[in-house]
Each structure stands twice: as structure tokens, then as C-alpha cells.
Write a protein that holds these residues in place. Structure first.
Motif, short mmCIF file in Angstrom:
data_model
loop_
_atom_site.label_atom_id
_atom_site.label_comp_id
_atom_site.label_asym_id
_atom_site.label_seq_id
_atom_site.Cartn_x
_atom_site.Cartn_y
_atom_site.Cartn_z
N ALA A 164 -11.50 17.49 -6.14
CA ALA A 164 -10.16 17.93 -6.55
C ALA A 164 -9.76 19.24 -5.89
N GLU A 165 -10.72 20.14 -5.69
CA GLU A 165 -10.38 21.43 -5.10
C GLU A 165 -10.00 21.33 -3.63
N ARG A 166 -10.26 20.18 -2.99
CA ARG A 166 -9.91 20.01 -1.59
C ARG A 166 -8.73 19.04 -1.42
N ALA A 167 -8.09 18.66 -2.52
CA ALA A 167 -7.02 17.66 -2.46
C ALA A 167 -5.85 18.13 -1.60
N GLY A 168 -5.49 19.42 -1.72
CA GLY A 168 -4.37 19.93 -0.92
C GLY A 168 -4.66 19.88 0.56
N THR A 169 -5.86 20.31 0.93
CA THR A 169 -6.27 20.26 2.33
C THR A 169 -6.29 18.83 2.84
N ALA A 170 -6.86 17.93 2.02
CA ALA A 170 -6.95 16.53 2.42
C ALA A 170 -5.56 15.91 2.58
N ALA A 171 -4.63 16.27 1.71
CA ALA A 171 -3.27 15.73 1.81
C ALA A 171 -2.62 16.16 3.13
N GLY A 172 -2.87 17.41 3.55
CA GLY A 172 -2.33 17.86 4.82
C GLY A 172 -2.87 17.08 5.99
N VAL A 173 -4.19 16.83 5.99
CA VAL A 173 -4.80 16.05 7.06
C VAL A 173 -4.28 14.62 7.05
N PHE A 174 -4.17 14.05 5.85
CA PHE A 174 -3.69 12.67 5.70
C PHE A 174 -2.28 12.52 6.27
N ASN A 175 -1.38 13.39 5.88
CA ASN A 175 0.00 13.30 6.33
C ASN A 175 0.13 13.59 7.83
N ALA A 176 -0.65 14.56 8.32
CA ALA A 176 -0.60 14.90 9.74
C ALA A 176 -1.08 13.74 10.59
N SER A 177 -2.16 13.08 10.17
CA SER A 177 -2.69 11.96 10.96
C SER A 177 -1.71 10.78 10.95
N ARG A 178 -1.08 10.54 9.82
CA ARG A 178 -0.14 9.42 9.73
C ARG A 178 1.09 9.66 10.61
N LEU A 179 1.67 10.84 10.51
CA LEU A 179 2.87 11.12 11.29
C LEU A 179 2.56 11.25 12.78
N THR A 180 1.38 11.77 13.11
CA THR A 180 1.02 11.90 14.52
C THR A 180 0.84 10.55 15.17
N THR A 224 0.81 -1.22 0.00
CA THR A 224 0.00 0.00 0.00
C THR A 224 0.85 1.27 0.00
N ASN A 225 2.16 1.13 -0.02
CA ASN A 225 3.04 2.29 0.05
C ASN A 225 2.85 3.17 -1.18
N GLY A 226 2.42 4.40 -0.96
CA GLY A 226 2.14 5.31 -2.07
C GLY A 226 0.73 5.14 -2.61
N LEU A 227 0.32 3.89 -2.81
CA LEU A 227 -1.03 3.62 -3.32
C LEU A 227 -2.11 4.21 -2.44
N ILE A 228 -1.96 4.03 -1.14
CA ILE A 228 -3.02 4.43 -0.23
C ILE A 228 -3.18 5.95 -0.18
N ASP A 229 -2.11 6.68 -0.42
CA ASP A 229 -2.21 8.14 -0.50
C ASP A 229 -3.14 8.55 -1.64
N GLY A 230 -2.92 7.93 -2.80
CA GLY A 230 -3.74 8.24 -3.95
C GLY A 230 -5.20 7.83 -3.76
N LEU A 231 -5.42 6.67 -3.13
CA LEU A 231 -6.79 6.22 -2.87
C LEU A 231 -7.52 7.20 -1.96
N ALA A 232 -6.82 7.68 -0.94
CA ALA A 232 -7.46 8.61 -0.01
C ALA A 232 -7.82 9.92 -0.70
N LEU A 233 -6.89 10.48 -1.47
CA LEU A 233 -7.14 11.78 -2.11
C LEU A 233 -8.18 11.67 -3.21
N ALA A 234 -8.34 10.47 -3.77
CA ALA A 234 -9.35 10.28 -4.81
C ALA A 234 -10.76 10.32 -4.26
N THR A 235 -10.92 10.24 -2.95
CA THR A 235 -12.26 10.24 -2.36
C THR A 235 -12.79 11.64 -2.08
N VAL A 236 -11.95 12.66 -2.28
CA VAL A 236 -12.37 14.04 -2.00
C VAL A 236 -12.39 14.83 -3.30
#
Length: 460
Positions: free
Chosen positions: A380-396, A366-378
Motif C-alpha cells: 500500500a505504501e508504494r501504490a502512488g509510485t506504482a500508479a505513476g509507473v502504470f499510467n506512464a507505461s500505458r500512455l507511452t 478490463t477498463n478500470g479493473l486492470i488498474d486495481g488489479l495491478a495496484l493490488a500487487t504492490v
């Protein structure tokens, strides 16, 4: 300078500097036994050497992007490299573990600035397919740094001493400073820095990590109090961010069930893999009696699959339901964590091969794949915001997991990572990580179910 040439310089600089950042998380594990032997003190001090870096990395990464927008992307990137270099080189001189912890925290803050500034510059100089390729390379390099951290640091510790595990990455990152004058002075967007949100999130995370690291040695009063303060700060942070027109972290995106499912799965993979990379070297050195370099090489059985299997995962996702691929990878990861209950002082590569491979396969598919799957659910105009939430939750969650595993080991071993107590404690950790994966899998299955509307629309 032609735009293509400028893009090549930016890509080379960002990839080189970002490679050493995760190496400084997993690589530090090879140095911990020697750090504790030289400075003495309790286990909590040695744990802070890892946790100070990772906690500051996670805490400041959330706000570093908006700071880059406010003051300029190249500027924040350059400041980050300087801080990271100063941190690593200062470790050559420190004579006290408290000072070492402080310079590691400085390095974590610098790492956050490097990632935020570097990613912002890639976004500014690349467009379309070229941008996708650049970020694909960025993800690969981050994975390589995480995977090879214990092996590289182990060789450094064996040949140059424990301080080199921190200094060598700093030297590599420092070489990038020669490229900085060639990088474009990308202006920020002028976005306002959410100071209150940054303070609340940083305070909440650092208070939680303090409770986990210091709690075993300070008693239940401090632990419960710090946990309560952390929970309060996280709650206030969520409430404040929901009312912001331009939030630091748009927590509302987590209302998207499928996005939340993929974010939870991605965070779970890292919450299992990275603590193992941090604490397995200490076990292999202290109990199995390996050298740091040999311990790092053994861990390649765990980390190499994370680098070679992403393409296999992408092929599976093209043929199977996406949620099924993610759930299957979680099952592999959980089975591998459970298999580590066989870890013992007589451990040998053939005995560890299966559990190591299972964890690595689960993460790698799932390395890399899961990032794309997550952003595909939102949208396009919210992709940047969603990427920030995704990365913050993973690292936290990764940061919290490292501290929680350290707390369990500290409690069950009485603060001495050696002998039969260390083995028993690691078995408990393996069971706990397997339980975490099982719980996350169940939640992912529930959240990942398609609604009736999605089924009619044919959404996977």
C-alpha cells in the motif's frame, strides 16, 4: 466554504476538463483528411498533428506531477487549462501545418498539466471511499472522452469545419476557468523536480516518435540513428532513475512480475484501440466514402462496449482467476484486430460489427479493473509510485503504437492514404496489432503465473 462543497467544485472542474483531453487525441482523427487537403504536404505532417499532442502529453505527464508538487496543484492545473485553450483556439487562425503542429504540441503539454494538477487536487480534497469514487468517475470520464471523440469531432467537422475539432474542446475546457477561483489553493508537497529524468525521458520518447514519423520519408540512416539515440536515452533514464532516492518513475516496481503483467496488458489494450480510433476514420472517409460524422458514428460499435462492460468485467473477476479474465480479454481484442483484415471499400456496419465488438469487449472488460488489479500487487505504501509507473507505461506504449501504425501506413501506401493501397496497408496493420496482442498475451501468461510462495498464501 464547507469541505463538501469545495470537493464538489473540484470534482466538477476536473471531470469537465479531463473529458476533452482524450477527445482531442481520438477526435483529431476526424480532422486529418481535411487538414491534409487544405495544407497539402506529405503524410508525415498530418501524422504530427496527432503525434505532437499525444507525444507531449505522454512525455510531460511523467514530470507534471512533481512540478505540481513543487509549485502548487491548483496553479499547475490552471496553467494547463490555459495552454490547452490557447492551443485549441489558435487552430482557428493557423495557416501553416507547421504552426498547427506546434500549437498541438503546446496543447499536449497543457493536457499533461491538467491531468497531473487535477488528480493531485482530487487526492488532496477526498479521502477513503469518497476518493475511490472520485477516481472511478475520473476513469469513466476519460473513457467516455476517448470513446466519443471520433463521433463528436466528426459532427463538428461536418457542420463547422475541421478547425472546430480542436477549438470546441478548448472552449469547453476554457469554461472551467470560471470555476478556478472556487477551487482550493492546494499547496504542493515541496517535492524536488527531477529535471534530468524529465529531460531524458522526454528526449527519448520524442526521438523515438520522430524516427517512426519521419523515417519513412527520410531514409534508413536517419531512422536507425534516431532509434539508436532513443534507445540510449531510455537506457540512461532507467539507470539514472534507479539511483534516485525519489525517482521520477520508479522503474524498480516493474520487477514485480504480476504488476508488470497487468501493466503490459493495459498498455496493449490502448496500443490497439487508440491507433484504430485515430486511423479508421481516415480509411472510412477516403476509401469507404463516408462523411466524417458518419465515420464517427460507425466507430461507436467499437467504443460503446468499452464504456458498458467494465461492470461485467468486475463480476467476472469476482468469480474467476484475475489473470484468466485479463488473458481472455486480450484474446477477444486480438481476435477483433485479426478480423479487421476483412476491411474493404465495400465495408458496411454488419460486416464490421463483429471485429469492432470484439476489440471493444476486450478493452471494456478490463477498463478500470486492470488498474486495481495491478495496484493490488504492490504494498500500500508504494501504490502512488506504482500508479505513476502504470499510467506512464500505458500512455507511452499507446503513443508509440500510434506513431508506429502511421509509419506502416506511410511506407505501404507511399504516403497516400487512399485506394487499394490503403486497404492492403490497413490489413497489414491489423495483422501487426493482432501479433502484438498474441505476444503480449504470452508474456502476461508467463509473468502472471503464481510463484510457489503466492500459491501457499492464496494470492490470485
Amino acid at each position: 466554504m464547507p469541505a463538501r462543497k469545495r470537493g464538489e467544485f473540484v470534482l466538477a472542474a476536473v471531470l469537465t476538463s479531463v473529458f476533452v483531453l482524450p477527445l482531442s487525441i481520438t477526435g483529431a482523427s476526424a480532422a486529418l483528411p481535411a487538414v491534409q487537403a487544405e495544407f497539402g504536404g506529405g503524410l508525415a505532417g498530418a501524422q504530427w498533428v496527432v503525434n505532437a499532442y499525444n507525444a507531449c502529453f505522454a512525455a510531460f505527464l511523467v514530470s507534471a506531477g512533481s512540478v505540481a508538487d513543487a509549485v502548487g496543484r491548483r496553479r499547475i492545473y490552471t496553467v494547463g487549462i490555459v495552454l490547452f485553450c490557447v492551443s485549441g483556439l489558435a487552430s482557428l487562425l493557423v495557416q501553416d501545418i507547421t504552426v498547427l503542429i506546434a500549437v498541438r504540441a503546446l496543447g499536449g503539454a497543457g493536457a499533461a498539466a491538467v491531468v497531473a494538477g487535477g488528480a493531485s487536487m482530487l487526492t488532496a480534497v477526498f479521502e477513503g471511499p469518497a476518493r475511490a469514487r472520485a477516481f472511478g468517475l475520473l476513469g469513466t470520464v476519460v473513457g467516455a472522452g476517448t470513446a466519443f471523440g471520433p463521433a463528436v469531432a466528426g459532427v463538428c467537422v461536418d457542420t463547422l469545419g475541421w478547425r472546430s475539432a480542436f477549438a470546441v474542446p478548448a472552449v469547453v475546457a476554457g469554461a472551467v476557468l470560471f470555476l478556478v477561483p472556487l477551487l482550493p489553493a492546494v499547496r504542493g508537497t515541496g517535492r524536488r523536480v527531477d529535471v534530468l529524468g524529465a529531460v531524458l525521458f522526454t528526449g527519448a520518447l520524442l526521438t523515438l516518435i520522430t524516427a517512426l514519423v519521419e523515417g519513412p520519408g527520410r531514409g534508413p540512416v536517419l531512422t536507425v540513428g534516431a532509434l539508436a539515440v532513443s534507445a540510449l536515452l531510455f537506457t540512461v533514464f532507467a539507470l539514472v532513475e534507479r539511483g534516485r532516492p525519489d525517482p521520477l518513475v520508479d522503474v524498480a516496481v516493474l520487477a514485480n512480475r504480476r504488476f508488470a503483467a497487468y501493466a503490459l496488458a493495459a498498455a496493449t489494450f490502448m496500443a490497439v484501440l487508440v491507433p484504430l480510433l485515430v486511423y479508421l476514420p481516415s480509411y472510412l472517409v477516403a476509401v469507404v466514402d463516408l462523411g466524417p460524422g458518419q465515420a464517427g458514428l460507425w466507430l461507436l460499435m467499437l467504443t460503446v462496449p468499452t464504456l458498458v462492460l467494465p461492470t461485467v468485467g468486475a463480476e467476472l473477476a469476482a468469480r474467476l482467476p484475475h489473470t484468466a479474465v485479463v488473458v481472455g480479454a486480450l484474446v477477444l481484442c486480438g481476435a477483433g484486430a485479426l478480423g479487421l483484415t476483412a476491411l474493404g471499400p465495400d465495408a458496411a456496419p454488419p460486416r464490421l460489427l463483429v471485429p469492432f465488438l470484439l476489440v471493444g469487449m476486450g478493452v471494456g472488460l478490463t477498463n478500470g479493473l486492470i488498474d486495481g488489479l495491478a495496484l493490488a500487487t504492490v504494498p500500500a505504501e508504494r501504490a502512488g509510485t506504482a500508479a505513476g509507473v502504470f499510467n506512464a507505461s500505458r500512455l507511452t506504449l499507446e503513443t508509440i503504437s500510434i506513431a508506429a501504425v502511421g509509419a506502416v501506413l506511410a511506407v505501404l501506401t507511399g504516403g497516400r492514404l487512399s485506394g487499394a493501397a490503403f486497404t492492403d496497408a490497413f490489413h497489414a496493420v491489423a495483422l501487426a496489432l493482432a501479433g502484438l496482442v498474441a505476444l503480449s498475451t504470452a508474456v502476461v501468461v508467463v509473468l502472471g503465473r503464481r510463484t510457489a510462495e503466492e500459491q501457499r498464501a492464496g494470492v490470485d
